[in-house]
Design an enzyme around this catalytic site. Sequence first.
Site, PDB file in Angstrom:
ATOM      1  N   LYS A 112      24.691  67.784  50.716  1.00  0.00           N
ATOM      2  CA  LYS A 112      25.197  67.643  52.085  1.00  0.00           C
ATOM      3  C   LYS A 112      24.972  66.217  52.585  1.00  0.00           C
ATOM      4  CE  LYS A 112      22.957  71.621  52.521  1.00  0.00           C
ATOM      5  NZ  LYS A 112      22.407  72.928  52.921  1.00  0.00           N
ATOM      6  N   ASP A 147      18.910  79.596  51.732  1.00  0.00           N
ATOM      7  CA  ASP A 147      19.505  80.415  52.798  1.00  0.00           C
ATOM      8  C   ASP A 147      20.314  81.604  52.285  1.00  0.00           C
ATOM      9  OD1 ASP A 147      21.331  78.631  51.785  1.00  0.00           O
ATOM     10  OD2 ASP A 147      21.947  77.811  53.714  1.00  0.00           O
TER      11      ASP A 147
HETATM   12  P1  ADP Z   1      23.466  75.053  58.482  1.00  0.00           P
HETATM   13  O1  ADP Z   1      24.414  75.029  57.347  1.00  0.00           O
HETATM   14  O2  ADP Z   1      22.855  73.748  58.798  1.00  0.00           O
HETATM   15  O3  ADP Z   1      22.461  76.160  58.395  1.00  0.00           O
HETATM   16  P2  ADP Z   1      25.239  76.475  60.260  1.00  0.00           P
HETATM   17  O4  ADP Z   1      25.162  77.693  59.452  1.00  0.00           O
HETATM   18  O5  ADP Z   1      25.025  76.590  61.737  1.00  0.00           O
HETATM   19  O6  ADP Z   1      24.311  75.309  59.791  1.00  0.00           O
HETATM   20  O7  ADP Z   1      26.683  75.875  60.005  1.00  0.00           O
HETATM   21  C1  ADP Z   1      27.100  74.722  60.613  1.00  0.00           C
HETATM   22  C2  ADP Z   1      28.467  74.406  60.093  1.00  0.00           C
HETATM   23  O8  ADP Z   1      29.389  75.412  60.536  1.00  0.00           O
HETATM   24  C3  ADP Z   1      28.980  73.101  60.612  1.00  0.00           C
HETATM   25  O9  ADP Z   1      28.878  72.114  59.597  1.00  0.00           O
HETATM   26  C4  ADP Z   1      30.432  73.346  60.932  1.00  0.00           C
HETATM   27  O10 ADP Z   1      31.247  72.706  60.016  1.00  0.00           O
HETATM   28  C5  ADP Z   1      30.639  74.828  60.792  1.00  0.00           C
HETATM   29  N1  ADP Z   1      31.188  75.369  62.039  1.00  0.00           N
HETATM   30  C6  ADP Z   1      30.554  75.538  63.199  1.00  0.00           C
HETATM   31  N2  ADP Z   1      31.398  76.010  64.153  1.00  0.00           N
HETATM   32  C7  ADP Z   1      32.605  76.130  63.562  1.00  0.00           C
HETATM   33  C8  ADP Z   1      33.895  76.547  63.988  1.00  0.00           C
HETATM   34  N3  ADP Z   1      34.143  76.925  65.246  1.00  0.00           N
HETATM   35  N4  ADP Z   1      34.874  76.542  63.090  1.00  0.00           N
HETATM   36  C9  ADP Z   1      34.664  76.152  61.823  1.00  0.00           C
HETATM   37  N5  ADP Z   1      33.489  75.738  61.356  1.00  0.00           N
HETATM   38  C10 ADP Z   1      32.467  75.725  62.210  1.00  0.00           C
HETATM   39 MG    MG Z   2      21.845  77.829  57.705  1.00  0.00          MG
END
Ligand code: ADP
Ligand code: MG
Length: 412
Positions: A112, A147
Site C-alpha cells: 500500500k 485483517d
Molecule cells: P483500511 O484498509 O485502512 O483498513 P478501510 O477498510 O476503511 O481502511 O478502507 C478504506 C478504503 O476504502 C479507502 O482506501 C477507499 O478507497 C475505500 N473507500 C472508502 N469509501 C469508499 C466509497 N464510498 N467508495 C469506494 N471506496 C471507498
Molecule cells: Mg482495515
Amino acid sequence: MMPSMMDVLPNGEETGDFFAVDIGGTNFRVILVSLSEKRGEVARFEMEEFAIPEEYFSCHADRLFDLLADSLVTFAKRYGFSGNRTAPVGFCFSFPVDQTAVDAGTMIKLTKKFDNEGFVGSDPVQMLQRAILRFKAPFKVVALLNDSVGTLAGACYEDPNAKVGVILGTGTNACYVEQVANIATLAKGSTKRQTMVVNTEWGNFTAASLPITEVDREMDETTPNAGEYHFEKMVSGMYMGEVARRIILRLAEEAQLFGPSVPDELRVEWALSTPAMSKIVEDGSWTLSRTAQILAETLHLPPSRCTYSACSTVKAVCLMVSRRSAALVAACLAGLLCHIGRDGSNGAMQETTVAIDGGLFEHFDAYREFLSEYMEQMLGPEVAAKVQLKRIRDASSMGSAYLAAAVTASSE
Ligand code: ADP
Ligand code: MG
C-alpha cells in the site's frame, strides 16, 4: 498462500476483557471488548479510530509502533482500565508476514502506501511489545494476524458457517479454513488440531490469465512496491480511482474527450480517489450533473468542458473499472469455494458465510451488487444462494480481540 498459524477460532464461549490494535492502510483502531459468560454476548465494546498521519507512512518503524502503543495506553486509561493485571492484546497487522506462531512472525514486505525503514525482517509482535514496555503498560500481545483473518474470526464468533474472510479496503486479501493435512509448507508437529486458517495473500496473485493492461503497468511503476501485488492494484480502494483517471486521461489525449486541449488537472497522479470514482458510478441523475460536479471538485475541470457526452464516457470508464474489480474478486472467491468443496460440486451445498470487511465493500453500494451478480454467474444461482456475502463492520478489529480471547483460552 501462507499458514496463519491460527488453529483456534473464537466460538462465542470466550470470557474476559481483551484489547486489539488494528493497523490497515488508511486508519488504525484500538478497541476493547468485554466478553460475558453468556455465549456470544459482548457486554462492552469501545473503539477509537484514527487516520494515520501522513508522516507515519515513511518514518522509522519504531516511531510508528510508539504511536500504536501510545494510542493503546491512552485509550485503555480513558476507558477506565485499571491495569492491575496484564491484558491480552490481539494485533491486527495487515501486511505480508511469515507467521511462525500465533504470536510471532517475520515481516516480509511493505505494501500500500507504506515505505518505512525498520519493518522488513522484524517481528511485529516484538516491536509492538517493546513499544508498550517503553510506556510501562500492562499489556501482552498474544495474537498476530492480518485483517482478513480478523474478519473471519469476527464472523466465527456468532456464525459457525463462516469459512472465508475477505478484505476489500485500501488493499485486498482473503483467508479460509483449511485442513492441516493439506498445508504442505507447515512443519510437522506445528499443531495438534485438524484445521488452520490459511492466508492467501491474494493481493499478490498473478497469473498469465490475469488480464493486466498497459494502464495497470504504467500505474504499477509509480507505486512503492512496483512489480508486485498486481491483483490488489486491479481490485482495491487505493488504486481503482487512479486506474480510472489514467484511462480518462488517455481518452482526453487520444480522443479529445474534453475538447482539443487536455486539461492539466487531469495529469495529477492519484487525483481521482476511489470514493469519488464510486460516486460517479452511482450518479443516477438524468444530466449526470453529479459527475460534472465531482470532476469539478476533484480534478478542477471547468463545467464548460464537462459536457453530457464527456460525463457519460467518464461514467462508463468508472463503471468498467469497478466491474472489473468485482468480477476478479468473484472469480478468486469462486476458486476458493471450489477448493474447500463449497461450490456445490460434491453433493448438497452447505450454507457458507464469506465474511467481508473494508471501506470499499462497506461504502460502495453498487459494488456489492456487482459482486453478488458475478458470484451468481460463477456459481450458478442455486449455489450462490447458499453463499452469504456478509458485511461485518469493524470485523477485523473485533475479530482480533476475539482471537486474543480464543488464544488465551486455548493456552489455559
Ligand atoms: P483500511 O484498509 O485502512 O483498513 P478501510 O477498510 O476503511 O481502511 O478502507 C478504506 C478504503 O476504502 C479507502 O482506501 C477507499 O478507497 C475505500 N473507500 C472508502 N469509501 C469508499 C466509497 N464510498 N467508495 C469506494 N471506496 C471507498
Ligand atoms: Mg482495515
